[in-house]
Design an enzyme around this catalytic site. Structure first.
Site, mmCIF file in Angstrom:
data_model
loop_
_atom_site.group_PDB
_atom_site.id
_atom_site.type_symbol
_atom_site.label_atom_id
_atom_site.label_comp_id
_atom_site.label_asym_id
_atom_site.label_seq_id
_atom_site.Cartn_x
_atom_site.Cartn_y
_atom_site.Cartn_z
ATOM 1 N N GLU A 102 -11.711 70.122 -10.559
ATOM 2 C CA GLU A 102 -12.250 69.285 -9.472
ATOM 3 C C GLU A 102 -13.444 70.033 -8.909
ATOM 4 O OE1 GLU A 102 -11.355 66.359 -8.788
ATOM 5 O OE2 GLU A 102 -9.377 66.167 -9.677
ATOM 6 N N CYS A 151 -16.680 68.155 -0.836
ATOM 7 C CA CYS A 151 -17.177 67.790 -2.168
ATOM 8 C C CYS A 151 -17.608 66.330 -2.186
ATOM 9 C CB CYS A 151 -16.095 68.044 -3.196
ATOM 10 S SG CYS A 151 -14.532 67.312 -2.735
HETATM 11 P P1 NAD Z 1 -15.551 78.757 -5.827
HETATM 12 O O1 NAD Z 1 -15.735 78.191 -7.191
HETATM 13 O O2 NAD Z 1 -16.397 79.890 -5.412
HETATM 14 O O3 NAD Z 1 -14.038 79.235 -5.645
HETATM 15 C C1 NAD Z 1 -12.942 78.387 -5.873
HETATM 16 C C2 NAD Z 1 -11.728 79.215 -6.239
HETATM 17 O O4 NAD Z 1 -11.956 79.848 -7.497
HETATM 18 C C3 NAD Z 1 -11.425 80.344 -5.244
HETATM 19 O O5 NAD Z 1 -10.034 80.459 -5.077
HETATM 20 C C4 NAD Z 1 -11.995 81.559 -5.963
HETATM 21 O O6 NAD Z 1 -11.392 82.771 -5.558
HETATM 22 C C5 NAD Z 1 -11.658 81.226 -7.413
HETATM 23 N N1 NAD Z 1 -12.441 81.954 -8.425
HETATM 24 C C6 NAD Z 1 -13.655 82.541 -8.279
HETATM 25 N N2 NAD Z 1 -14.016 83.157 -9.427
HETATM 26 C C7 NAD Z 1 -13.021 82.945 -10.322
HETATM 27 C C8 NAD Z 1 -12.811 83.326 -11.684
HETATM 28 N N3 NAD Z 1 -13.705 84.054 -12.353
HETATM 29 N N4 NAD Z 1 -11.683 82.918 -12.295
HETATM 30 C C9 NAD Z 1 -10.767 82.166 -11.647
HETATM 31 N N5 NAD Z 1 -10.901 81.790 -10.339
HETATM 32 C C10 NAD Z 1 -12.019 82.171 -9.692
HETATM 33 O O7 NAD Z 1 -15.700 77.516 -4.810
HETATM 34 P P2 NAD Z 1 -15.606 77.529 -3.221
HETATM 35 O O8 NAD Z 1 -16.859 78.116 -2.669
HETATM 36 O O9 NAD Z 1 -14.302 78.071 -2.790
HETATM 37 O O10 NAD Z 1 -15.575 75.958 -2.913
HETATM 38 C C11 NAD Z 1 -16.711 75.173 -2.851
HETATM 39 C C12 NAD Z 1 -16.891 74.346 -4.097
HETATM 40 O O11 NAD Z 1 -15.712 73.615 -4.381
HETATM 41 C C13 NAD Z 1 -17.978 73.302 -3.959
HETATM 42 O O12 NAD Z 1 -18.755 73.254 -5.133
HETATM 43 C C14 NAD Z 1 -17.215 72.013 -3.796
HETATM 44 O O13 NAD Z 1 -17.903 70.858 -4.176
HETATM 45 C C15 NAD Z 1 -16.027 72.254 -4.645
HETATM 46 N N6 NAD Z 1 -14.934 71.378 -4.234
HETATM 47 C C16 NAD Z 1 -14.543 70.342 -5.041
HETATM 48 C C17 NAD Z 1 -13.544 69.469 -4.639
HETATM 49 C C18 NAD Z 1 -13.088 68.314 -5.490
HETATM 50 O O14 NAD Z 1 -12.016 67.763 -5.232
HETATM 51 N N7 NAD Z 1 -13.824 67.899 -6.499
HETATM 52 C C19 NAD Z 1 -12.933 69.654 -3.401
HETATM 53 C C20 NAD Z 1 -13.367 70.703 -2.598
HETATM 54 C C21 NAD Z 1 -14.350 71.566 -3.022
#
Ligand code: NAD
Length: 481
Positions: A253, A287
């Site tokens: 997502e 998002c």
């Molecule tokens: P992010 O990708 O930085 O982090 C998301 C999660 O992934 C965190 O728990 C982080 O610790 C983990 N992560 C980071 N590096 C990783 C790796 N190498 N391997 C596995 N996990 C890892 O995103 P964010 O800043 O927390 O959130 C914002 C983003 O999320 C925005 O792009 C937003 O659009 C998206 N988002 C999407 C939805 C949806 O339903 N489509 C909902 C909310 C947020």
């Protein structure tokens, strides 16, 4: 189990939830939790490492031996217990969301409610699903995929955790949850609540830790069968790439750059407030935020006046205040990111109608930005193409319905869209031409049984209702000769 201890108002977390208990962290790194409204340290959390992660995976694997064979009724009973346990702490969960990342209470309240509601919605979907089908000598059953790693973003913590957990439990999976490290305090309140549901040991495991350590171990570990991820495109792509080595099933997502199409028969007194609510959802850190507003060129001047008038009611300030529509950004990094996009918009020739660079007057201490509306935006400008994740709206003019559809679809994203207009037949026609996972007509609305997820770079797979449960299932056929 006293998980949050207060010392001089600083909360200290040193444990993770593994195999049904709060256990000391093996990882030693300590991270500060910063309050976004004033930049002060409000908590310290000890982060999990690979060893903690492997212990949690082992617990989930052991639990799956039994839980993977649970009946529909047993899973339904667990979902009802989870709902009851989470419901008891709704106010605490909302307060934690407001404090830890500055989510406005206007948004945090409903988000927590929909997270709690996810357990009952999953139970309803579970009851309706065709778990077994038979014909002639063939029996087809829906089987849990196995141990699932649930990795979530910070911006709607309780909702993401509850939603993914509910679907996984309904499917018969056991889980290791890795929430964003920016949501540690909120997560603790939620896990303490869920502990009261008295789940089978090892069904639920929760680790606070960094993505590149805990998340990466979940993605590479052979004993994890599925990753359900909410977050950025870049991390999602890495999960797909790294997960291939162990043939991970993935649900991703990811981000969005959602269009709101204002049709030329729209009543601006209703349409503009609805469009601005969608644009500034969760202070723009959503998002699904409708960050591109597509308006008929013939009505641009009226739209500008309506935006100027309506923006007066979009106050910025203390997220705990019910009158406030826009709170701070979650971190200094996010503040800097939003500022850089506002600068870029000005450099590329868009016109600032409202807001602009810098902090709003009187809010110099935290990570507050000025809600900003750009007009004269072209769809190829950076501010119209990239996800900003802050309160920045781009107004783009169009000359015909076909052009509006084409601008809306001219994006690498395809998560969400909105259509606002008086003629419902026409709005439906426009909606059915949009290459996105969900379209709302005439305002933001939700349905916990409707699928959620993206076309294109917005992700892979769907959540919510039956669609969300299917993401945690395999199909097995047994044929008798
Ligand atoms: P992010 O990708 O930085 O982090 C998301 C999660 O992934 C965190 O728990 C982080 O610790 C983990 N992560 C980071 N590096 C990783 C790796 N190498 N391997 C596995 N996990 C890892 O995103 P964010 O800043 O927390 O959130 C914002 C983003 O999320 C925005 O792009 C937003 O659009 C998206 N988002 C999407 C939805 C949806 O339903 N489509 C909902 C909310 C947020």
């Amino acid at each position: 189990m006293n998980a949050i201890t207060k010392t001089n108002a600083i909360k200290t977390l040193t444990t993770h939830y593994i195999d049904g208990a709060f256990v000391d962290s093996h990882g030693r790194e300590v991270m500060d939790i910063i309050k976004p409204t004033d930049g002060n340290v409000i908590g310290r959390v000890t982060l999990a490492d690979e060893e903690d992660t492997r212990r949690a995976i082992a617990a989930a694997k052991r639990a799956f031996v039994t839980y993977g064979r649970s009946t529909k009724d047993e899973r339904a009973a667990i979902l009802r217990r989870l709902h009851e346990a989470a419901s008891a702490r709704v106010d605490d969960l909302t307060a934690a969301m407001v404090e830890e990342y500055g989510g406005v209470v206007q948004f945090a309240g409903p988000i927590v409610q929909s997270g709690v509601g996810a357990f009952l919605a999953a139970e309803k979907a579970l009851q309706r699903m065709p778990w077994t089908r038979n014909w002639r000598n063939t029996t087809v059953t829906l089987e849990p995929v196995g141990v699932a790693g649930l990795i979530t973003a910070w911006n709607a913590n309780a909702l993401f955790i509850c939603l993914k957990l509910a679907s996984a439990v309904a499917a018969g999976c056991t889980v290791i949850i890795k929430p964003s490290e920016l949501s540690s305090l909120q997560t603790r309140v939620l896990v303490e609540a869920l502990h009261e549901a008295k789940l089978p040991k090892g069904l639920l495991n929760v680790l606070t830790g960094r993505g590149e350590i805990v998340g990466a171990e979940l993605v590479r570990n052979l004993d994890v069968n599925k990753i359900s991820f909410t977050g950025s495109v870049a991390v999602g792509q890495g999960i797909m790439r790294e997960g291939a080595a162990t043939m991970k099933r993935v649900t991703l997502e990811l981000g969005g750059k959602s269009p709101t199409i204002l049709l030329d028969d729209a009543d601006l007194d209703k349409a503009i407030p609805a469009a601005l609510v969608m644009a500034f959802l969760n202070s723009g850190q959503a998002c699904a935020a409708g960050t591109r507003l597509l308006v008929p060129r013939s009505r641009l001047e009226d739209v500008k006046q309506a935006i100027l008038k309506t923006m007066r009611s979009f106050a910025v300030g203390d997220p705990a205040d019910r009158q406030i529509a826009i709170g701070p950004m979650v971190s200094q990094k996010q503040y800097d990111r939003v500022q850089s996009y506002i600068r870029k918009g000005i450099e590329e020739g868009a016109e600032v109608l409202v807001g602009g660079e810098g902090r709003p007057q009187g809010l110099e201490a935290g990570f507050f930005v000025k809600p900003t509306v750009f007009v004269n935006v072209k769809n190829d400008m950076t501010i119209a193409r990239e996800e900003i994740f802050g309160p920045v709206l781009s107004v783009i003019s169009y000359d015909s319905e076909d052009e509006a559809i084409s601008i809306a679809n001219d994006s690498k994203y395809g998560l969400h869209a909105a259509v606002v207009g008086a003629d419902i037949g026409r709005s439906r026609r426009v909606a059915s031409n949009l290459r996105v996972g969900r379209v709302v007509i005439n305002g933001m609305t939700d349905d916990p049984q409707a699928p959620w997820g993206g076309f294109k770079f917005s992700g892979v797979g769907r959540e919510y209702g039956q669609y969300g449960i299917e993401a945690f299932l395999e199909t097995r056929a047994i044929l008798e000769a």
